[in-house]
Design a protein around this motif. Structure first.
Motif, short mmCIF file in Angstrom:
data_model
loop_
_atom_site.label_atom_id
_atom_site.label_comp_id
_atom_site.label_asym_id
_atom_site.label_seq_id
_atom_site.Cartn_x
_atom_site.Cartn_y
_atom_site.Cartn_z
N ILE A 285 -10.06 28.15 -22.97
CA ILE A 285 -8.97 27.80 -23.87
C ILE A 285 -8.40 29.08 -24.46
N PHE A 286 -7.08 29.24 -24.33
CA PHE A 286 -6.40 30.43 -24.85
C PHE A 286 -5.62 30.07 -26.11
N PRO A 287 -5.81 30.82 -27.21
CA PRO A 287 -5.00 30.61 -28.41
C PRO A 287 -3.72 31.44 -28.32
N THR A 288 -2.64 30.93 -28.88
CA THR A 288 -1.38 31.67 -28.85
C THR A 288 -0.83 31.85 -30.26
N ASN A 290 2.08 31.43 -31.17
CA ASN A 290 3.04 30.37 -31.48
C ASN A 290 2.38 29.14 -32.09
N GLY A 291 1.04 29.13 -32.13
CA GLY A 291 0.33 28.00 -32.73
C GLY A 291 -0.12 26.97 -31.73
N SER A 292 -0.41 27.39 -30.50
CA SER A 292 -0.85 26.46 -29.47
C SER A 292 -2.23 26.84 -28.96
N LEU A 293 -2.92 25.85 -28.40
CA LEU A 293 -4.08 26.07 -27.58
C LEU A 293 -3.76 25.58 -26.17
N ILE A 294 -4.06 26.41 -25.19
CA ILE A 294 -3.76 26.06 -23.81
C ILE A 294 -5.05 26.18 -23.01
N ALA A 295 -5.48 25.07 -22.43
CA ALA A 295 -6.73 25.00 -21.67
C ALA A 295 -6.42 25.07 -20.18
N VAL A 296 -7.13 25.96 -19.48
CA VAL A 296 -7.01 26.05 -18.02
C VAL A 296 -8.41 25.96 -17.43
N ASN A 297 -8.52 25.50 -16.19
CA ASN A 297 -9.83 25.49 -15.55
C ASN A 297 -10.14 26.89 -15.02
N PHE A 298 -11.30 27.04 -14.42
CA PHE A 298 -11.72 28.37 -14.00
C PHE A 298 -10.93 28.90 -12.80
N LYS A 299 -10.07 28.04 -12.23
CA LYS A 299 -9.17 28.48 -11.17
C LYS A 299 -7.78 28.82 -11.69
N GLY A 300 -7.58 28.64 -12.99
CA GLY A 300 -6.29 28.96 -13.58
C GLY A 300 -5.33 27.80 -13.67
N GLU A 301 -5.78 26.60 -13.33
CA GLU A 301 -4.91 25.42 -13.38
C GLU A 301 -4.95 24.81 -14.78
N ARG A 302 -3.76 24.47 -15.30
CA ARG A 302 -3.69 23.96 -16.66
C ARG A 302 -4.34 22.58 -16.77
N LEU A 303 -5.17 22.44 -17.82
CA LEU A 303 -5.83 21.17 -18.10
C LEU A 303 -5.10 20.40 -19.19
N TRP A 304 -4.83 21.06 -20.29
CA TRP A 304 -4.08 20.45 -21.38
C TRP A 304 -3.56 21.54 -22.31
N SER A 305 -2.60 21.16 -23.13
CA SER A 305 -2.09 22.09 -24.15
C SER A 305 -1.85 21.30 -25.42
N ARG A 306 -1.91 22.00 -26.52
CA ARG A 306 -1.77 21.35 -27.82
C ARG A 306 -1.08 22.31 -28.78
N ALA A 307 -0.01 21.87 -29.40
CA ALA A 307 0.72 22.69 -30.36
C ALA A 307 0.36 22.26 -31.78
N ILE A 312 -2.07 30.63 -34.77
CA ILE A 312 -3.50 30.73 -34.48
C ILE A 312 -3.80 32.18 -34.14
N TYR A 313 -4.50 32.87 -35.04
CA TYR A 313 -4.80 34.28 -34.87
C TYR A 313 -6.21 34.53 -34.34
N THR A 314 -7.04 33.50 -34.33
CA THR A 314 -8.38 33.61 -33.74
C THR A 314 -8.62 32.37 -32.89
N GLY A 315 -9.53 32.48 -31.93
CA GLY A 315 -9.77 31.36 -31.03
C GLY A 315 -10.55 30.24 -31.70
N PRO A 316 -10.52 29.05 -31.12
CA PRO A 316 -11.30 27.94 -31.67
C PRO A 316 -12.79 28.19 -31.49
N VAL A 317 -13.59 27.53 -32.31
CA VAL A 317 -15.05 27.69 -32.27
C VAL A 317 -15.66 26.39 -31.76
#
Length: 352
Positions: A285-288, A290-307, A312-317
């Motif tokens: 999961i990548f934090p941005t 812009n205030g989003s979390l973007i989840a990709v699988n280990f192959k780089g394919e998007r799983l979900w995103s959430r605004a 968001i200045y630090t990643g989720p725990v």
């Protein structure tokens, strides 16, 4: 346009931090710092620290009872019956994790506490904005201190014998855990905002503001490999399945081999990545900014995103199969979401 907005916002934030370090005035600038145990989420934000039940988002305690001049950035750290936290009034202190009662205060540092401490083998390793790494025992007594040339904004890492501290003076330092003496240091060519990643086989991976990602041998600090990128890396890499995952300010996310830095894949997510990616069962999961979390699988394919509303200045725990998300500059600063879907579990409402 997004890149310009990102750069401006981040420069304003960093300028506020630097100005506050000199004047002691913060003007309300902060972001949520989060740590977790199996059943409790601890969040430091603005002028309070909260203990929150992970099950339902209810408050266990808050510190202090009445908000004062204190402001918090760094995530508090739970270890050995202590919740260690630092404020922007130069105080590092221990709270009882269960009750929030103050146990001791260390006030000898001359700068602000922006980075989280690390607790190793009964030693509290606390990096400060006064360019010093302080080592304390669990009673808050000073054991040793290690000076650098610029402020320390990132949590150290340790292998149990040595401490590895990144600095805004462009260097990574290897320090003896027992006495604070320098083992080696290496110049990365740019300031380091985020903590290095330490692998089980003794390799440090670190990104710097010189737009590079470097692998270092912890034995002597020698460079095993280095990659340079076209855009800024305001991020900490995540290590999983033999690869490093990270993003840049132009909205690209990358996977490179931890062994030699070679490309595995890259994908455009079209939002500037900032902070620490988080590994979940399904991927990263990548934090941005812009205030989003973007989840990709280990192959780089998007799983979900959430605004989210805010930044968001630090990643989720991660906590179990959920994620605690800290949101700055919004109406809500702590949410728990499902790690597999990004959907809300609860939203924390701070007591008045």
């Amino acid at each position: 346009m997004r890149y310009k907005k990102f750069t401006t916002a981040l420069l304003v934030l960093l300028s506020a931090l630097l100005l506050a370090s000199c004047t002691g005035n913060l003007s309300g600038t902060s972001w949520p710092g989060i740590s977790t145990t199996d059943d409790t989420i601890y969040v430091a934000y603005l002028n309070r620290i909260y203990a929150v039940r992970a099950q339902d988002g209810s408050v266990v305690w808050q510190y202090p009872d009445k908000a004062g001049r204190e402001t918090y950035f760094a995530a508090p750290v739970v270890a050995d019956g202590h919740l260690i936290a630092g404020d922007y009034q130069n105080n590092l202190f221990s709270l009882d994790p269960g009750s929030g009662a103050l146990q001791w205060t260390f006030s000898e540092a001359k700068g602000k506490w922006i980075a989280s401490p690390l607790v190793v083998d009964g030693k509290i390793l606390a990096p400060n904005g006064d360019a010093t790494l302080y080592a304390l025992d669990l009673n808050g007594s000073l054991l040793w201190k290690f000076p650098t040339k610029r402020a320390l904004w990132s949590q150290p890492v340790s292998d149990g014998q040595h401490v590895y501290q990144a600095s805004m003076d462009h260097r990574i330092y290897a320090i003896d855990l027992n006495n604070g003496s320098e083992i080696w240091s290496v110049d990365l060519g740019g300031a380091v905002l985020y903590s290095p990643i330490l692998s089980e086989d003794g390799v440090l991976y670190v990104s710097s503001l010189a737009r590079n990602l470097v692998a270092l041998n912890t034995t002597d600090g020698s460079v095993l490999w280095e990659r340079n990128f076209e855009s800024d890396l305001w991020t900490q890499p995540a290590l999983a399945n033999g690869n490093l995952f990270f993003g840049d300010t132009k909205g690209l996310v990358f996977a490179v081999s931890a062994a030699d830095g070679s490309d595995v894949w890259s994908q455009a997510i079209n939002e500037p990545v900032l902070g620490r990616p988080t590994e979940i069962t399904e991927g990263i999961i990548f934090p941005t900014e812009n205030g989003s979390l973007i989840a990709v699988n280990f192959k780089g394919e998007r799983l979900w995103s959430r605004a989210f509303e805010g930044a968001i200045y630090t990643g989720p725990v991660k906590i179990g199969d959920t994620l605690a998300v800290g949101i700055a500059q919004g109406k809500e600063f702590l949410k728990l979401i499902n790690a597999s879907t990004g959907q809300d579990v609860w939203t924390f409402v701070a007591p008045k």
